[in-house]
Design a protein around this motif. Structure first.
Motif, PDB file in Angstrom:
ATOM      1  N   ARG A 118      20.192  35.524 -19.568  1.00  0.00           N
ATOM      2  CA  ARG A 118      20.581  34.302 -18.870  1.00  0.00           C
ATOM      3  C   ARG A 118      21.152  34.627 -17.493  1.00  0.00           C
ATOM      4  O   ARG A 118      20.900  33.911 -16.518  1.00  0.00           O
ATOM      5  CB  ARG A 118      21.616  33.533 -19.707  1.00  0.00           C
ATOM      6  CG  ARG A 118      22.114  32.243 -19.057  1.00  0.00           C
ATOM      7  CD  ARG A 118      20.984  31.304 -18.733  1.00  0.00           C
ATOM      8  NE  ARG A 118      21.458  30.082 -18.087  1.00  0.00           N
ATOM      9  CZ  ARG A 118      20.719  29.305 -17.319  1.00  0.00           C
ATOM     10  NH1 ARG A 118      19.437  29.604 -17.106  1.00  0.00           N
ATOM     11  NH2 ARG A 118      21.220  28.222 -16.780  1.00  0.00           N
ATOM     12  N   PHE A 119      21.899  35.731 -17.393  1.00  0.00           N
ATOM     13  CA  PHE A 119      22.431  36.168 -16.100  1.00  0.00           C
ATOM     14  C   PHE A 119      21.292  36.486 -15.135  1.00  0.00           C
ATOM     15  O   PHE A 119      21.338  36.133 -13.954  1.00  0.00           O
ATOM     16  CB  PHE A 119      23.331  37.388 -16.300  1.00  0.00           C
ATOM     17  CG  PHE A 119      23.962  37.902 -15.034  1.00  0.00           C
ATOM     18  CD1 PHE A 119      24.563  37.041 -14.140  1.00  0.00           C
ATOM     19  CD2 PHE A 119      23.948  39.263 -14.732  1.00  0.00           C
ATOM     20  CE1 PHE A 119      25.150  37.510 -12.978  1.00  0.00           C
ATOM     21  CE2 PHE A 119      24.515  39.735 -13.581  1.00  0.00           C
ATOM     22  CZ  PHE A 119      25.130  38.865 -12.693  1.00  0.00           C
ATOM     23  N   ALA A 120      20.246  37.133 -15.646  1.00  0.00           N
ATOM     24  CA  ALA A 120      19.093  37.439 -14.800  1.00  0.00           C
ATOM     25  C   ALA A 120      18.416  36.153 -14.319  1.00  0.00           C
ATOM     26  O   ALA A 120      17.977  36.062 -13.165  1.00  0.00           O
ATOM     27  CB  ALA A 120      18.100  38.312 -15.562  1.00  0.00           C
ATOM     28  N   GLN A 121      18.333  35.139 -15.197  1.00  0.00           N
ATOM     29  CA  GLN A 121      17.749  33.864 -14.795  1.00  0.00           C
ATOM     30  C   GLN A 121      18.568  33.202 -13.694  1.00  0.00           C
ATOM     31  O   GLN A 121      18.013  32.696 -12.708  1.00  0.00           O
ATOM     32  CB  GLN A 121      17.659  32.923 -16.003  1.00  0.00           C
ATOM     33  CG  GLN A 121      16.624  33.322 -17.046  1.00  0.00           C
ATOM     34  CD  GLN A 121      16.632  32.388 -18.247  1.00  0.00           C
ATOM     35  OE1 GLN A 121      17.532  31.561 -18.388  1.00  0.00           O
ATOM     36  NE2 GLN A 121      15.640  32.530 -19.105  1.00  0.00           N
ATOM     37  N   LEU A 122      19.895  33.213 -13.845  1.00  0.00           N
ATOM     38  CA  LEU A 122      20.758  32.602 -12.835  1.00  0.00           C
ATOM     39  C   LEU A 122      20.649  33.330 -11.496  1.00  0.00           C
ATOM     40  O   LEU A 122      20.648  32.703 -10.433  1.00  0.00           O
ATOM     41  CB  LEU A 122      22.208  32.596 -13.327  1.00  0.00           C
ATOM     42  CG  LEU A 122      22.508  31.676 -14.514  1.00  0.00           C
ATOM     43  CD1 LEU A 122      23.938  31.865 -14.979  1.00  0.00           C
ATOM     44  CD2 LEU A 122      22.267  30.222 -14.142  1.00  0.00           C
ATOM     45  N   LEU A 123      20.544  34.657 -11.548  1.00  0.00           N
ATOM     46  CA  LEU A 123      20.359  35.422 -10.310  1.00  0.00           C
ATOM     47  C   LEU A 123      19.045  35.058  -9.647  1.00  0.00           C
ATOM     48  O   LEU A 123      18.971  34.888  -8.419  1.00  0.00           O
ATOM     49  CB  LEU A 123      20.392  36.930 -10.615  1.00  0.00           C
ATOM     50  CG  LEU A 123      21.748  37.585 -10.821  1.00  0.00           C
ATOM     51  CD1 LEU A 123      21.567  39.049 -11.196  1.00  0.00           C
ATOM     52  CD2 LEU A 123      22.605  37.471  -9.566  1.00  0.00           C
ATOM     53  N   ASP A 124      18.000  34.923 -10.460  1.00  0.00           N
ATOM     54  CA  ASP A 124      16.688  34.581  -9.929  1.00  0.00           C
ATOM     55  C   ASP A 124      16.720  33.199  -9.273  1.00  0.00           C
ATOM     56  O   ASP A 124      16.184  32.993  -8.189  1.00  0.00           O
ATOM     57  CB  ASP A 124      15.658  34.609 -11.067  1.00  0.00           C
ATOM     58  CG  ASP A 124      14.235  34.451 -10.559  1.00  0.00           C
ATOM     59  OD1 ASP A 124      13.916  35.030  -9.498  1.00  0.00           O
ATOM     60  OD2 ASP A 124      13.438  33.762 -11.207  1.00  0.00           O
ATOM     61  N   GLU A 125      17.361  32.231  -9.922  1.00  0.00           N
ATOM     62  CA  GLU A 125      17.454  30.890  -9.361  1.00  0.00           C
ATOM     63  C   GLU A 125      18.273  30.890  -8.074  1.00  0.00           C
ATOM     64  O   GLU A 125      17.914  30.211  -7.108  1.00  0.00           O
ATOM     65  CB  GLU A 125      18.093  29.948 -10.383  1.00  0.00           C
ATOM     66  CG  GLU A 125      17.232  29.688 -11.611  1.00  0.00           C
ATOM     67  CD  GLU A 125      17.958  28.841 -12.651  1.00  0.00           C
ATOM     68  OE1 GLU A 125      19.088  28.408 -12.368  1.00  0.00           O
ATOM     69  OE2 GLU A 125      17.389  28.625 -13.744  1.00  0.00           O
ATOM     70  N   ALA A 126      19.362  31.649  -8.041  1.00  0.00           N
ATOM     71  CA  ALA A 126      20.208  31.693  -6.852  1.00  0.00           C
ATOM     72  C   ALA A 126      19.481  32.293  -5.655  1.00  0.00           C
ATOM     73  O   ALA A 126      19.798  31.982  -4.503  1.00  0.00           O
ATOM     74  CB  ALA A 126      21.480  32.500  -7.146  1.00  0.00           C
ATOM     75  N   ASN A 127      18.494  33.146  -5.921  1.00  0.00           N
ATOM     76  CA  ASN A 127      17.737  33.781  -4.838  1.00  0.00           C
ATOM     77  C   ASN A 127      16.433  33.046  -4.527  1.00  0.00           C
ATOM     78  O   ASN A 127      15.523  33.607  -3.930  1.00  0.00           O
ATOM     79  CB  ASN A 127      17.427  35.236  -5.213  1.00  0.00           C
ATOM     80  CG  ASN A 127      18.668  36.093  -5.228  1.00  0.00           C
ATOM     81  OD1 ASN A 127      19.542  35.938  -4.390  1.00  0.00           O
ATOM     82  ND2 ASN A 127      18.767  36.992  -6.199  1.00  0.00           N
ATOM     83  N   GLY A 128      16.332  31.783  -4.984  1.00  0.00           N
ATOM     84  CA  GLY A 128      15.166  30.979  -4.635  1.00  0.00           C
ATOM     85  C   GLY A 128      14.056  31.009  -5.656  1.00  0.00           C
ATOM     86  O   GLY A 128      12.962  30.500  -5.395  1.00  0.00           O
ATOM     87  N   GLY A 129      14.282  31.594  -6.814  1.00  0.00           N
ATOM     88  CA  GLY A 129      13.252  31.673  -7.842  1.00  0.00           C
ATOM     89  C   GLY A 129      13.083  30.362  -8.588  1.00  0.00           C
ATOM     90  O   GLY A 129      13.787  29.374  -8.342  1.00  0.00           O
ATOM     91  N   ARG A 130      12.156  30.354  -9.530  1.00  0.00           N
ATOM     92  CA  ARG A 130      11.859  29.151 -10.304  1.00  0.00           C
ATOM     93  C   ARG A 130      13.047  28.745 -11.167  1.00  0.00           C
ATOM     94  O   ARG A 130      13.669  29.575 -11.821  1.00  0.00           O
ATOM     95  CB  ARG A 130      10.647  29.422 -11.215  1.00  0.00           C
ATOM     96  CG  ARG A 130      10.247  28.228 -12.084  1.00  0.00           C
ATOM     97  CD  ARG A 130       9.012  28.572 -12.907  1.00  0.00           C
ATOM     98  NE  ARG A 130       9.305  29.623 -13.870  1.00  0.00           N
ATOM     99  CZ  ARG A 130       9.827  29.384 -15.076  1.00  0.00           C
ATOM    100  NH1 ARG A 130      10.130  28.145 -15.436  1.00  0.00           N
ATOM    101  NH2 ARG A 130      10.046  30.390 -15.910  1.00  0.00           N
ATOM    102  N   ARG A 131      13.368  27.456 -11.150  1.00  0.00           N
ATOM    103  CA  ARG A 131      14.458  26.957 -11.973  1.00  0.00           C
ATOM    104  C   ARG A 131      13.995  26.827 -13.418  1.00  0.00           C
ATOM    105  O   ARG A 131      12.879  26.387 -13.686  1.00  0.00           O
ATOM    106  CB  ARG A 131      14.957  25.601 -11.473  1.00  0.00           C
ATOM    107  CG  ARG A 131      15.582  25.668 -10.089  1.00  0.00           C
ATOM    108  CD  ARG A 131      16.281  24.363  -9.743  1.00  0.00           C
ATOM    109  NE  ARG A 131      17.370  24.089 -10.649  1.00  0.00           N
ATOM    110  CZ  ARG A 131      18.596  24.609 -10.559  1.00  0.00           C
ATOM    111  NH1 ARG A 131      18.866  25.463  -9.583  1.00  0.00           N
ATOM    112  NH2 ARG A 131      19.523  24.297 -11.417  1.00  0.00           N
ATOM    113  N   HIS A 132      14.850  27.219 -14.359  1.00  0.00           N
ATOM    114  CA  HIS A 132      14.476  27.236 -15.767  1.00  0.00           C
ATOM    115  C   HIS A 132      14.868  25.950 -16.507  1.00  0.00           C
ATOM    116  O   HIS A 132      14.432  25.726 -17.629  1.00  0.00           O
ATOM    117  CB  HIS A 132      15.116  28.444 -16.466  1.00  0.00           C
ATOM    118  CG  HIS A 132      14.616  29.751 -15.935  1.00  0.00           C
ATOM    119  ND1 HIS A 132      15.068  30.306 -14.751  1.00  0.00           N
ATOM    120  CD2 HIS A 132      13.687  30.603 -16.418  1.00  0.00           C
ATOM    121  CE1 HIS A 132      14.452  31.455 -14.542  1.00  0.00           C
ATOM    122  NE2 HIS A 132      13.616  31.658 -15.539  1.00  0.00           N
TER     123      HIS A 132
END
Length: 284
Positions: free
Chosen positions: A13-27
């Motif tokens: 989940r931490f990896a997902q939040l990092l990805d979203e914070a850097n402009g990645g796809r929202r889960h």
């Protein structure tokens, strides 16, 4: 729940939040751990934006690289996500995508750990002595929030908060004469004190064990001495503000003594509580 499974889900989940914070796809999902992980995501963004102001020990770099390589070798980070013949014969074609996402999540975590550990080792060292108003003071407080989020138990969180209250007092000693700054830092100190004491007194009451109260007693003793030293020679306004914090320490000491006595005589029947935690019953 299995601790290993919980930790893995938390890490993913931490990896997902990092990805979203850097402009990645929202889960578009929420987790019970988001409240604790959000400060870490904010800290990682600050770390990425700040260049380390202190050199990184070469031995630290070497040790970190060895740890990451060993983890990659054990968990297969960077390996192909293709399914085996046995698995592909009877499973959904969605499995490779799921496996690939998990592999990417683990890879993102390792990369984040590597980048964050190297950067934080320099920035944290530089911000350790930062004072309110300094450019790195926000990083110092962010590091403290990260420590709280990663604490393994409520007792450890309580002890950390009391340590932070001691840090605020050290900062206040440098702000004597600045009425607003001095009062503001002592407000933060008192807030940390109340939160830390509450966690420790609740732990003592839940366990019917006075051991967590030892940390409260030790804190009160050293904090009183430090506050008396700070108030010595201070202005009248600063002394009046210091007296409020000393009064809070008196209340903390009284609560710890009453709770210790209630545990000893088995009178933990009261369910009431306040900003310092459980209010124990009176022993006969």
């Amino acid at each position: 729940m299995d601790n290993a499974l919980f930790s893995r889900r938390r890490a993913e989940r931490f990896a997902q939040l990092l990805d979203e914070a850097n402009g990645g796809r929202r889960h578009h999902v929420r987790s019970r751990s988001d409240e604790q992980l959000t400060p870490l995501v904010s800290l990682s963004r600050q770390v990425a934006a700040e260049a380390p102001a202190a050199p990184v020990d070469p031995e630290f770099r070497t040790g970190l690289r060895a740890m990451l390589l060993a983890t990659a070798a054990r968990d297969g980070i960077g390996t192909s996500a293709q399914p085996t013949e046995k698995a592909s014969a009877g499973r959904s074609p969605l499995l490779p995508a799921v496996t690939a996402r998990r592999a990417r999540a683990r890879g993102a975590i390792l990369v984040g750990i590597a980048a964050g550990a190297i950067a934080v080792s320099g920035i944290s060292a530089a911000s350790e002595n930062a004072m309110p108003g300094d450019a790195l003071y926000g990083m110092k407080r962010g590091t403290e929030r990260a420590q709280l989020a990663l604490a393994s138990s409520e007792i450890n969180r309580g002890q950390l908060l009391l340590d932070f209250a001691g840090t605020r007092l050290s900062e206040a000693s440098a702000l004597r004469g600045d009425r607003a700054g001095y009062s503001g830092v002592l407000d933060d100190m008192d807030s940390d004190t109340r939160q830390g004491v509450r966690l420790l007194t609740e732990a003592a009451a839940q366990r019917s064990d006075a051991a967590p109260l030892d940390a409260v007693d030790a804190f009160v003793s050293r904090q009183r001495r430090a506050l008396d030293a700070v108030a010595d020679g201070a202005s009248r306004a600063d002394r009046e503000r210091t007296a409020r914090s000393l009064r809070l320490l008196e209340l903390v000491a009284e609560r710890a003594d009453a709770l210790r006595a209630a545990i000893a005589c088995g009178q933990l029947t009261s369910t009431a509580s306040d900003h310092l935690g459980p209010t124990p019953g009176t022993c006969p």
